[in-house]
Design a protein around this motif. Structure first.
Motif, mmCIF file in Angstrom:
data_model
loop_
_atom_site.group_PDB
_atom_site.id
_atom_site.type_symbol
_atom_site.label_atom_id
_atom_site.label_comp_id
_atom_site.label_asym_id
_atom_site.label_seq_id
_atom_site.Cartn_x
_atom_site.Cartn_y
_atom_site.Cartn_z
ATOM 1 N N UNK A 61 -6.912 -5.004 -16.330
ATOM 2 C CA UNK A 61 -7.166 -6.387 -15.074
ATOM 3 C C UNK A 61 -6.201 -6.633 -14.637
ATOM 4 N N UNK A 62 -6.323 -6.873 -13.457
ATOM 5 C CA UNK A 62 -4.691 -6.511 -12.258
ATOM 6 C C UNK A 62 -5.830 -7.451 -11.302
ATOM 7 N N UNK A 63 -4.758 -8.497 -10.989
ATOM 8 C CA UNK A 63 -4.756 -9.992 -10.062
ATOM 9 C C UNK A 63 -3.637 -9.465 -8.814
ATOM 10 N N UNK A 64 -4.117 -10.411 -7.889
ATOM 11 C CA UNK A 64 -3.646 -10.441 -6.603
ATOM 12 C C UNK A 64 -3.587 -9.531 -5.566
ATOM 13 N N UNK A 65 -3.767 -9.704 -4.532
ATOM 14 C CA UNK A 65 -4.806 -8.260 -3.559
ATOM 15 C C UNK A 65 -3.332 -7.281 -3.542
ATOM 16 N N UNK A 66 -2.273 -7.528 -3.488
ATOM 17 C CA UNK A 66 -1.318 -6.726 -2.852
ATOM 18 C C UNK A 66 -1.256 -5.647 -4.553
ATOM 19 N N UNK A 67 -0.885 -6.280 -5.425
ATOM 20 C CA UNK A 67 -1.341 -5.671 -6.961
ATOM 21 C C UNK A 67 -1.997 -5.058 -7.235
ATOM 22 N N UNK A 68 -3.374 -5.244 -6.396
ATOM 23 C CA UNK A 68 -4.276 -4.868 -7.065
ATOM 24 C C UNK A 68 -4.846 -2.903 -5.376
ATOM 25 N N UNK A 69 -4.157 -3.231 -4.596
ATOM 26 C CA UNK A 69 -3.744 -1.931 -3.648
ATOM 27 C C UNK A 69 -3.002 -1.174 -4.433
ATOM 28 N N UNK A 70 -1.698 -1.695 -4.609
ATOM 29 C CA UNK A 70 -0.303 -0.324 -5.117
ATOM 30 C C UNK A 70 -0.870 -0.162 -6.943
ATOM 31 N N UNK A 144 6.841 -2.626 19.433
ATOM 32 C CA UNK A 144 7.705 -2.131 20.777
ATOM 33 C C UNK A 144 8.348 -1.294 19.976
ATOM 34 N N UNK A 145 9.010 -1.409 18.889
ATOM 35 C CA UNK A 145 9.945 -0.056 18.524
ATOM 36 C C UNK A 145 9.565 0.183 16.952
ATOM 37 N N UNK A 146 8.253 -0.058 16.250
ATOM 38 C CA UNK A 146 7.818 0.440 14.916
ATOM 39 C C UNK A 146 6.161 0.913 14.962
ATOM 40 N N UNK A 147 5.733 1.674 14.330
ATOM 41 C CA UNK A 147 4.329 2.331 14.107
ATOM 42 C C UNK A 147 3.692 0.940 12.454
ATOM 43 N N UNK A 148 2.916 0.944 12.973
ATOM 44 C CA UNK A 148 1.997 0.690 11.350
ATOM 45 C C UNK A 148 1.635 2.326 11.014
ATOM 46 N N UNK A 149 2.181 1.973 9.345
ATOM 47 C CA UNK A 149 1.829 3.088 8.799
ATOM 48 C C UNK A 149 0.434 3.522 8.923
ATOM 49 N N UNK A 150 0.183 5.147 8.628
ATOM 50 C CA UNK A 150 -0.951 5.522 8.571
ATOM 51 C C UNK A 150 -2.397 4.282 7.843
ATOM 52 N N UNK A 151 -3.738 4.539 8.387
ATOM 53 C CA UNK A 151 -4.445 3.822 7.847
ATOM 54 C C UNK A 151 -5.332 4.512 6.463
ATOM 55 N N UNK A 152 -5.407 4.002 5.659
ATOM 56 C CA UNK A 152 -5.540 2.620 5.417
ATOM 57 C C UNK A 152 -4.299 2.858 4.399
ATOM 58 N N UNK A 153 -3.321 1.626 4.882
ATOM 59 C CA UNK A 153 -2.062 1.805 3.844
ATOM 60 C C UNK A 153 -2.410 -0.021 3.627
ATOM 61 N N UNK A 154 -1.910 -0.268 2.524
ATOM 62 C CA UNK A 154 -1.435 -1.819 2.408
ATOM 63 C C UNK A 154 -1.403 -2.682 3.312
ATOM 64 N N UNK A 155 -0.405 -2.183 4.616
ATOM 65 C CA UNK A 155 0.405 -2.740 5.830
ATOM 66 C C UNK A 155 -1.419 -3.285 6.298
#
Length: 214
Positions: A61-70, A144-155
């Motif tokens: 069982x994993x709780x919290x959305x960020x931990x689920x994605x990890x 402006x100076x950075x790119x979002x990591x490739x889809x679909x990442x945690x971000x």
């Protein structure tokens, strides 16, 4: 078969579900609402605050959305790089995940809760809207100076529901063209479209009133 306990209108359920859908990971959404008391009872025990989403994978069982994605990145990998392999991109993904959760979704939730209160407090809405505008500005400058990591990442899993609902309560200004563009881009991807369409029947429940768009 993985089980994701949550609700189709919940931003954090979206966040975890997008990760599952992006990698075509077989799963079933277990509705948590008054019509499914057994699911609600499970979440009440599984999570210290009785909140969803909760992921059940066999005995795990994993709780919290960020931990689920990890967890999904480790145990159910696919084409979508949920946690980028490049260390710098992984740091950026985790950083943006916190930005979208804490500084976009959190003030959005404040506005929603203010509208649910018996007496709406304009000061709360004004303060939360100011926080959102500040977050939009920060994101615009960062992109402006950075790119979002490739889809679909945690971000991007965090960005899609956050920007979707935030723009409903405090529209992204034209001056933040990169942020507006990211929202539009994310809303064009099939995993996000799936979540949007699945949530349509519940739009009437949106306390500030759902706009007639998206």
């Amino acid at each position: 078969m993985l089980e994701l306990y949550g609700h189709p209108f919940s931003s954090y359920t979206w966040k975890a579900r997008i990760a599952l859908l992006a990698n075509n990971t077989p799963h079933v959404l277990k509705m948590v609402d008054p019509g499914h008391p057994d699911n609600s009872a499970f979440v009440a025990v599984a999570h210290p605050a009785g909140k969803f989403p909760v992921l059940k994978d066999g005995d795990t069982i994993v709780i919290e959305s960020s931990a689920i994605i990890e967890y999904l990145a480790l145990t159910h990998p696919g084409d979508a790089p949920l946690i980028p392999s490049d260390p710098d991109d992984a740091v950026a993904a985790r950083m943006l995940d916190r930005v979208f959760d804490n500084y976009v979704m959190a003030p959005t939730t404040e506005i929603v809760l203010a509208h649910m209160a018996e007496a709406t407090d304009p000061a709360v809405i004004e303060g939360a809207s100011a926080s959102l505008l500040r977050a939009y500005g920060w994101l615009e400058n960062w992109f402006e100076g950075n790119l979002l990591p490739a889809h679909f990442s945690l971000a991007s899993c965090a960005a899609a529901p956050s920007l979707f609902y935030a723009d409903w309560v405090c529209p992204i200004p034209d001056a933040c063209a990169r942020v507006k563009g990211l929202r539009a881009e994310l809303l064009s991807y099939q995993p996000v479209i799936h979540c949007i369409d699945e949530a349509r029947p519940y739009r009437k429940l949106f306390p500030p009133g759902a706009p007639d768009r998206d």
